[in-house]
Design a protein around this motif. Structure first.
Motif: not given
Length: 459
Positions: A15-23, A25-27, A97-100, A107-108
């Motif tokens: 669940l916390w793999g690349w698909p979630m990270i991409i989803l 960050l993409g959002t 981490c900072w860019l995220t 998003t927030k």
């Protein structure tokens, strides 16, 4: 229990793999440009967060809502979590981490906007909102709102309750030699004194606790950076260079790759600031605000303080300490953090201990409101008292038992919370864009929200 633990460990990794990270960050990136970069109004958000709007509808002040959200967000992940990202992904993980956090502010912002837009008022005059209400009232997807509420309630018992109590109890035992059951009783009593008073009591405590604990931690970081002053700029250069060229870090980081730096940095940033998970907008909906955009701006500052400031400072402290003290072992994130803070004579170790204890306790009281709101959505106010009692009881058990399986289950629930919330954010991004254009980009921040039946429907 081992097979069950292995299952949830595997599920959590998926669940916390690349698909979630991409989803996630993409959002973040999509909403940043869809909403025309609301980060530009950071100063306005900070100004609004400390400005009282008492005549507006809501249960707590905008600062109270922000402090409660930060209480649940600022936790041990800001300290040990960043160190783990550096240990596994190299110094470059700090930049990712900072860019995220920078992109996550949008998003927030959108979460806070939709929370106020679709919030409802109960028959006793209290306000409720969050992704479950946005899904039900904005998209007519109550079934998905129910799933979000279930995942949130379960996550509150894990990441917000038992694992935090366990962290406090183990640290207190290791540092002061106090038995875990005594710490468990103390946690239960202190938590009960706060959460039994509802959101107003929680917000009141958080408005005092959060600024104090965050300021004290920031001062500690600044003191360490003063000790490491000649290594601060080299640390910044190393962080920037190794984010895209990990071999620049040298030493034990030679094995790191760009993908590792990005994965651990982004994952830690996402997990730390909770942008996209849907938890913070639950308390944002209770804020006294005259229109959705005002609270949206205030909510976005939470990610700024949590990740852009606190996580970045932690990362800079750790990397500069690695350069200043080559003998530091950075394979263990927790050990790296302890060594870095121990460089402050006399008060360094106690400061770190105090930071972890207060961060963990603030998470406990912040998440109690998230879970209670989720249960309230599912079963109504009659279930609130039962939830609070169960929450307090589980705090004690969390203090005295091994929680490996609880950590894995909690990680899974957090990821499952994010999925319906992201659906709401993406499908309602047009609504967020229209509200932003109406109030923010048309200079109408002081206008009251239009009171029509859809937006002010009572429970």
């Amino acid at each position: 229990m081992e097979p069950i633990n292995d299952f949830f460990s595997l599920l959590s990794s998926f669940l916390w793999g690349w698909p979630m990270i991409i989803l996630l960050l993409g959002t973040h990136v999509f909403l940043t440009f869809r909403l025309r970069i609301p980060q530009r109004k950071l100063i306005t958000g900070i100004r609004l967060s400390i400005k009282k709007d008492a005549k507006a509808d809501g249960d707590v002040s905008q600062f109270g809502a922000l402090a409660t959200a930060l209480a649940a967000t600022i936790g041990t992940g800001n300290i040990v979590g960043v160190a783990t990202a550096v240990a596994l992904g190299g110094p470059g993980a700090v930049l990712w981490c900072w860019l995220t956090g920078l992109f996550g502010m949008s998003t927030k912002y959108a979460e806070g906007l939709l929370a106020v837009k679709y919030r409802v008022k109960s028959d006793d005059g209290k306000w409720y909102g969050g992704p479950m209400y946005a899904l039900e009232r904005g998209l007519n997807m109550r079934w998905l709102g129910i799933l979000f509420a279930v995942f949130t309630a379960l996550a509150s018992f894990g990441i917000g309750c038992t694992v935090q109590a366990n962290s406090i109890a183990l640290l207190a035992k290791e540092t002061f030699g106090i038995p875990t059951w005594i710490i468990g009783v103390m946690i239960c009593v202190l938590t009960a004194l706060v959460i039994l008073g509802g959101v107003k009591a929680i917000a009141k405590v958080c408005t005092v606790l959060v600024p104090f604990m965050a300021a004290l931690y920031v001062v500690g970081c600044v003191v360490i950076l003063c000790f490491n002053s000649s290594y601060v700029w080299p640390a910044i250069e190393l962080i920037a260079d190794s984010a895209f060229n990990p071999s620049a870090a040298g030493g034990g980081f030679v094995g790191a790759t760009v993908m590792m730096a990005a994965r651990y940095g982004i994952a830690r940033g996402l997990f730390s600031n909770e942008s996209g998970m849907g938890s913070a907008p639950i308390v944002a909906a209770a804020a006294q605000t005259r229109n959705p955009v005002r609270q949206a701006l205030v909510s976005s500052t939470g990610t700024f303080w949590d990740t852009v400031i606190i996580c970045a400072l932690t990362g800079l402290v750790l990397v500069s300490s690695i350069l200043a003290y080559p003998d530091i072992t950075y394979a263990d994130g927790a050990a790296l953090t302890k060594v870095a803070f121990s460089k402050i004579p006399y008060v360094g170790a106690p400061l770190l201990t105090f930071g972890i204890l207060t961060f963990a306790f603030s998470t406990i009281i912040g998440w109690s409101y998230y879970g209670e709101s989720a249960v309230n959505y599912l079963e109504g106010r009659r279930a609130n008292r039962f939830y609070r009692i169960m929450y307090i009881v589980l705090l004690f058990f969390g203090s005295i038992i091994n929680l490996d399986i609880i950590w894995n289950i909690a990680d899974c629930m957090n990821a499952l919370m994010a999925i319906p919330n992201l659906i709401a954010l993406l499908l309602l991004s047009g609504v967020a864009a229209r509200e932003t254009k109406k109030y923010l980009w048309s200079n109408r921040l002081d206008d009251d929200m239009e009171r029509n039946g859809k937006e002010w429907k009572a429970l």
